[in-house]
Design a protein around this motif. Structure first.
Motif, mmCIF file in Angstrom:
data_model
loop_
_atom_site.group_PDB
_atom_site.id
_atom_site.type_symbol
_atom_site.label_atom_id
_atom_site.label_comp_id
_atom_site.label_asym_id
_atom_site.label_seq_id
_atom_site.Cartn_x
_atom_site.Cartn_y
_atom_site.Cartn_z
ATOM 1 N N ILE A 219 48.244 41.735 36.612
ATOM 2 C CA ILE A 219 47.889 43.108 36.996
ATOM 3 C C ILE A 219 46.514 43.468 36.445
ATOM 4 C CG2 ILE A 219 48.524 45.545 36.918
ATOM 5 C CD1 ILE A 219 51.388 44.793 36.746
ATOM 6 N N ILE A 220 45.690 44.053 37.318
ATOM 7 C CA ILE A 220 44.364 44.528 36.934
ATOM 8 C C ILE A 220 44.266 46.014 37.274
ATOM 9 C CG2 ILE A 220 41.877 44.249 37.211
ATOM 10 C CD1 ILE A 220 42.448 41.446 38.357
ATOM 11 N N ALA A 221 43.886 46.829 36.292
ATOM 12 C CA ALA A 221 43.625 48.244 36.529
ATOM 13 C C ALA A 221 42.136 48.402 36.808
ATOM 14 C CB ALA A 221 44.030 49.075 35.321
ATOM 15 N N VAL A 222 41.808 48.738 38.050
ATOM 16 C CA VAL A 222 40.412 48.903 38.465
ATOM 17 C C VAL A 222 40.113 50.401 38.515
ATOM 18 C CG1 VAL A 222 38.687 48.424 40.229
ATOM 19 C CG2 VAL A 222 40.538 46.780 39.816
ATOM 20 N N VAL A 223 39.247 50.848 37.626
ATOM 21 C CA VAL A 223 38.963 52.277 37.501
ATOM 22 C C VAL A 223 37.889 52.687 38.500
ATOM 23 C CG1 VAL A 223 38.330 54.142 35.916
ATOM 24 C CG2 VAL A 223 39.520 52.099 35.044
ATOM 25 N N LEU A 224 38.237 53.621 39.387
ATOM 26 C CA LEU A 224 37.283 54.111 40.376
ATOM 27 C C LEU A 224 36.429 55.223 39.772
ATOM 28 C CD1 LEU A 224 39.576 54.372 43.558
ATOM 29 C CD2 LEU A 224 38.328 52.382 42.660
ATOM 30 N N VAL B 46 39.111 47.435 34.087
ATOM 31 C CA VAL B 46 37.718 47.158 34.436
ATOM 32 C C VAL B 46 37.203 48.268 35.353
ATOM 33 C CG1 VAL B 46 38.460 45.674 36.355
ATOM 34 C CG2 VAL B 46 36.138 45.470 35.465
ATOM 35 N N GLU B 47 35.955 48.631 35.175
ATOM 36 C CA GLU B 47 35.328 49.598 36.068
ATOM 37 C C GLU B 47 35.058 48.956 37.430
ATOM 38 O OE1 GLU B 47 31.863 51.083 34.111
ATOM 39 O OE2 GLU B 47 32.990 51.934 32.422
ATOM 40 N N TRP B 48 35.095 49.783 38.470
ATOM 41 C CA TRP B 48 34.936 49.316 39.842
ATOM 42 C C TRP B 48 33.693 48.453 40.034
ATOM 43 C CZ3 TRP B 48 36.972 48.632 44.530
ATOM 44 C CH2 TRP B 48 36.131 48.541 45.632
ATOM 45 N N VAL C 286 48.902 38.762 42.372
ATOM 46 C CA VAL C 286 48.076 39.701 41.611
ATOM 47 C C VAL C 286 48.252 41.100 42.189
ATOM 48 C CG1 VAL C 286 45.736 40.319 40.897
ATOM 49 C CG2 VAL C 286 46.351 37.908 41.163
ATOM 50 N N THR C 287 48.417 42.076 41.315
ATOM 51 C CA THR C 287 48.463 43.478 41.736
ATOM 52 C C THR C 287 47.244 44.199 41.181
ATOM 53 O OG1 THR C 287 50.876 43.589 41.877
ATOM 54 C CG2 THR C 287 49.715 45.671 41.571
ATOM 55 N N SER D 22 31.536 43.032 41.281
ATOM 56 C CA SER D 22 30.425 42.110 41.051
ATOM 57 C C SER D 22 30.902 40.715 40.666
ATOM 58 C CB SER D 22 29.506 42.656 39.958
ATOM 59 O OG SER D 22 30.137 42.611 38.692
ATOM 60 N N ASN D 23 32.163 40.613 40.231
ATOM 61 C CA ASN D 23 32.678 39.303 39.816
ATOM 62 C C ASN D 23 34.207 39.284 39.900
ATOM 63 O OD1 ASN D 23 32.849 36.711 38.866
ATOM 64 N ND2 ASN D 23 31.818 37.102 36.933
ATOM 65 N N ILE D 24 34.716 39.466 41.103
ATOM 66 C CA ILE D 24 36.153 39.577 41.309
ATOM 67 C C ILE D 24 36.899 38.336 40.826
ATOM 68 C CG2 ILE D 24 37.957 39.622 43.089
ATOM 69 C CD1 ILE D 24 36.339 41.673 44.570
ATOM 70 N N ASP D 25 36.397 37.172 41.181
ATOM 71 C CA ASP D 25 37.108 35.944 40.829
ATOM 72 C C ASP D 25 37.310 35.816 39.323
ATOM 73 O OD1 ASP D 25 37.337 35.258 43.450
ATOM 74 O OD2 ASP D 25 35.766 33.747 43.437
ATOM 75 N N SER D 26 36.315 36.227 38.558
ATOM 76 C CA SER D 26 36.413 36.135 37.100
ATOM 77 C C SER D 26 37.556 36.992 36.569
ATOM 78 C CB SER D 26 35.094 36.569 36.458
ATOM 79 O OG SER D 26 35.213 36.624 35.055
ATOM 80 N N TYR D 27 37.668 38.217 37.084
ATOM 81 C CA TYR D 27 38.727 39.111 36.602
ATOM 82 C C TYR D 27 40.104 38.666 37.086
ATOM 83 C CZ TYR D 27 35.212 42.238 34.746
ATOM 84 O OH TYR D 27 34.175 42.756 34.004
ATOM 85 N N VAL D 28 40.163 38.161 38.310
ATOM 86 C CA VAL D 28 41.441 37.655 38.812
ATOM 87 C C VAL D 28 41.881 36.444 37.985
ATOM 88 C CG1 VAL D 28 42.571 36.511 40.754
ATOM 89 C CG2 VAL D 28 41.173 38.553 41.144
ATOM 90 N N ASP D 29 40.963 35.535 37.724
ATOM 91 C CA ASP D 29 41.306 34.358 36.918
ATOM 92 C C ASP D 29 41.745 34.766 35.514
ATOM 93 O OD1 ASP D 29 40.669 32.739 39.044
ATOM 94 O OD2 ASP D 29 38.691 32.156 38.271
#
Length: 226
Positions: free
Chosen positions: A119-124, A194-196, A75-76, A201-208
């Motif tokens: 790949i997940i774009a996490v917006v800071l 996804v916003e930071w 995962v990136t 608050s639910n990293i595993d959900s977004y990674v999955d």
């Protein structure tokens, strides 16, 4: 979590919201937070510091450095920050586009093969604690049930071309014209956004979720070149 994570980010971007308990005042604080609170030491492979100039390296050196770092991750995370793009420098001379490109490629090393990363774009949040430089929203009234619905707008023009091209890139997307705008439904982008605060608050959900898209990678038109 069970997945090794590579993080691509603009180390010196100081136009982000200060993170309580961290003192660098840059996007790097968010990487440190993930390392300290959300991942074990082996889960997170940190990206390059941007005091290293890509233009000083030959192509083969770049390939070697990035392959070695991305090889064993699945995962990136791309940390989206307001000044991640150096507008007066070519994208090929900046780290993030290369890291995304290599994350998307099938890599061969010795007798092993590494598949493309999810790949997940996490917006800071920016210095005003807002995400609106990259994500805004608008509402409309559904014509069937008359309920108000909210639509996110992802401002892909505020990031690198390789990230932009891997969003809204589903081969057969479900779309609808609403109030003169094209609205996408479902998993229309290979790179999810996804916003930071929602992410942590639910990293595993977004990674999955991102891994599930990787399993359907043939449904997307991927851009793998800087």
């Amino acid at each position: 979590m069970g997945h090794k994570v590579f993080v691509s980010y603009k180390y010196k971007d100081s136009d982000v919201s200060p993170l309580e308990g961290y003192s660098k005042g840059t996007a790097r604080d968010y990487v440190d937070y993930l390392q300290d609170n959300k991942f074990s030491g082996d889960d997170l492979n940190k990206a390059e510091n941007d005091d290293e100039d890509l233009s000083a390296f030959k192509d083969e050196t770049i390939r070697t450095k990035l392959k070695d770092k991305i090889w064993d991750s699945s995962v990136t995370l791309v940390l989206i920050s307001p000044n991640m793009v150096e507008k007066y420098n070519l994208e090929k001379d900046q780290w993030i586009p290369w890291e995304v490109a290599y994350s998307l490629r099938t890599q061969t090393k010795a007798n092993s093969r590494s598949l493309p990363n999810a790949i997940i774009a996490v917006v800071l949040p920016d210095r005003f604690n807002s995400y609106e430089y990259f994500i805004t929203s608008w509402t409309y009234k559904d014509k069937d049930d008359q309920k108000e619905k909210t639509v996110r707008t992802i401002h892909t023009d505020n990031t690198f071309q390789i990230i932009r091209k891997n969003m809204f890139n589903q081969k057969s997307p479900i779309t609808e014209e609403i109030d003169g705008r094209t609205v996408y439904f479902g998993e229309c982008s290979y790179i999810i956004t996804v916003e930071w605060e929602d992410f942590i608050s639910n990293i595993d959900s977004y990674v999955d979720r991102s891994i599930s898209l990787r399993d359907k990678i043939d449904e997307y038109n991927l851009c793998k070149e800087v």
